[in-house]
Write a protein that holds these residues in place. Structure first.
Motif, PDB file in Angstrom:
ATOM      1  N   ALA A 106      46.484  42.005  12.830  1.00  0.00           N
ATOM      2  CA  ALA A 106      46.648  40.720  13.518  1.00  0.00           C
ATOM      3  C   ALA A 106      46.896  39.593  12.521  1.00  0.00           C
ATOM      4  N   ASP A 107      47.472  38.533  13.015  1.00  0.00           N
ATOM      5  CA  ASP A 107      47.650  37.328  12.204  1.00  0.00           C
ATOM      6  C   ASP A 107      46.282  36.889  11.679  1.00  0.00           C
ATOM      7  N   PRO A 108      46.144  36.698  10.372  1.00  0.00           N
ATOM      8  CA  PRO A 108      44.845  36.294   9.824  1.00  0.00           C
ATOM      9  C   PRO A 108      44.234  35.084  10.517  1.00  0.00           C
ATOM     10  N   ALA A 109      45.055  34.170  10.991  1.00  0.00           N
ATOM     11  CA  ALA A 109      44.549  32.968  11.653  1.00  0.00           C
ATOM     12  C   ALA A 109      43.801  33.297  12.934  1.00  0.00           C
ATOM     13  N   ASN A 110      44.085  34.462  13.502  1.00  0.00           N
ATOM     14  CA  ASN A 110      43.451  34.848  14.769  1.00  0.00           C
ATOM     15  C   ASN A 110      42.189  35.678  14.604  1.00  0.00           C
TER      16      ASN A 110
END
Length: 299
Positions: free
Chosen positions: A220-224
């Motif tokens: 997943a996108d690290p920001a998520n």
């Protein structure tokens, strides 16, 4: 191929993670106290010695490792809650201090992501009927306290190139590895033998669905995901439902246990599902029980 180190990869849950990652194209290294059993996995994996010891220098285990999945846990066999036996200090030292040491070494070695398998036990019994990740964490067992403290330690390391996430996992079911018994083997044996079976209710999730949640944390996108906690649970079930499926699959005519109480605390998984996680639900539960029943009848 991306290299992943899975600690505790030969354990019941760890094996699901290893197999799922292998099937998804990852190059997997298993870390543990002893060499891998022959043909334990469906594909070849590497092995490195790894133990929960805060005094051990094990940074070499992370050479060329991109991701670290920490699924190892020391406990009295067959127990998590109460798994400290008569050595609570040793239990805490291994599972908390030993885990923190591995997190630190992973970060120092340049590992990009670290996923920790935590537990629903961090919520404790005073939690509301349905718990989400914002619910108070009030563990009432040493097991839950150690898991929560390890979560906090890992979260504090987030950043500086390290993406972290902790998965609070409920009871896990599914087929065991070669030569091992699944978690319901005694329950099945007692019921099919006509022995009385107590009522029991709990939340369950298939091991491969846990592994899918782990892979989601890696992709997943690290920001998520970074620095975050996610509940991992699927169905609320009990011995009556489990054995009713077994009964239908085997034709056994023994009486089922009484219906269970309906006030068991459930876990919301909305946060994980928002990232695309889709567990198998009751269809997977039933299919797994039928498959385990068939395997038991062939023994």
């Amino acid at each position: 191929m991306t290299r992943v180190l899975v600690s505790g990869g030969t354990g019941f849950v760890g094996r699901f993670i290893v197999e799922h990652l292998l099937g998804s194209g990852y190059r997997v290294t298993v870390g543990g106290r002893s060499q891998l059993p022959e043909d334990f996995f469906s594909q070849p994996v590497s092995y490195v010695p790894l133990r929960l010891d805060p005094d051990a220098d094990q940074i070499a285990a992370f050479d060329n490792i991109y991701y670290f999945v920490h699924a190892a846990f020391e406990h009295v066999e067959g127990k998590y809650r109460g798994g400290e036996g008569d050595d609570p200090e040793g239990f805490r030292r291994a599972n908390l201090d030993g885990s923190v040491r591995l997190f630190e070494e992973a970060r120092a070695a340049g590992v990009r992501r670290c996923v920790f398998l935590s537990s629903r036990a961090v919520y404790g019994e005073r939690s509301p009927p349905v718990v989400d990740e914002a619910s108070p964490a009030e563990p009432d067992t040493l097991y839950g306290s150690v898991k929560l403290a390890a979560e906090d330690a890992l979260k504090a390391m987030t950043g500086h190139g390290l993406v972290t996430a902790s998965l609070r996992v409920t009871g896990v079911y599914g087929p065991a590895g070669p030569g091992r018994k699944h978690k319901w083997s005694k329950l099945f044996h007692d019921y099919l033998s006509g022995r009385p079976v107590e009522s029991r209710v709990g939340t369950e999730v298939h091991g491969d669905d846990v592994a899918a949640a782990v892979r989601l944390m890696l992709e997943a996108d690290p920001a998520n995901v970074s620095g975050q906690i996610f509940n991992v649970s699927d169905v609320l079930t009990g011995n009556r439902e489990i054995l009713s499926i077994l009964q239908a699959a085997t034709g056994c005519c023994h009486s089922l246990p009484a219906a269970e109480r309906g006030d068991f605390k459930e876990m919301s998984t909305a946060k994980l599902r928002a990232l695309g996680w889709r567990p198998g639900g009751r269809d997977r539960l039933a299919a797994t029980i039928r498959a385990l029943a068939g395997a038991a009848q062939m023994e």
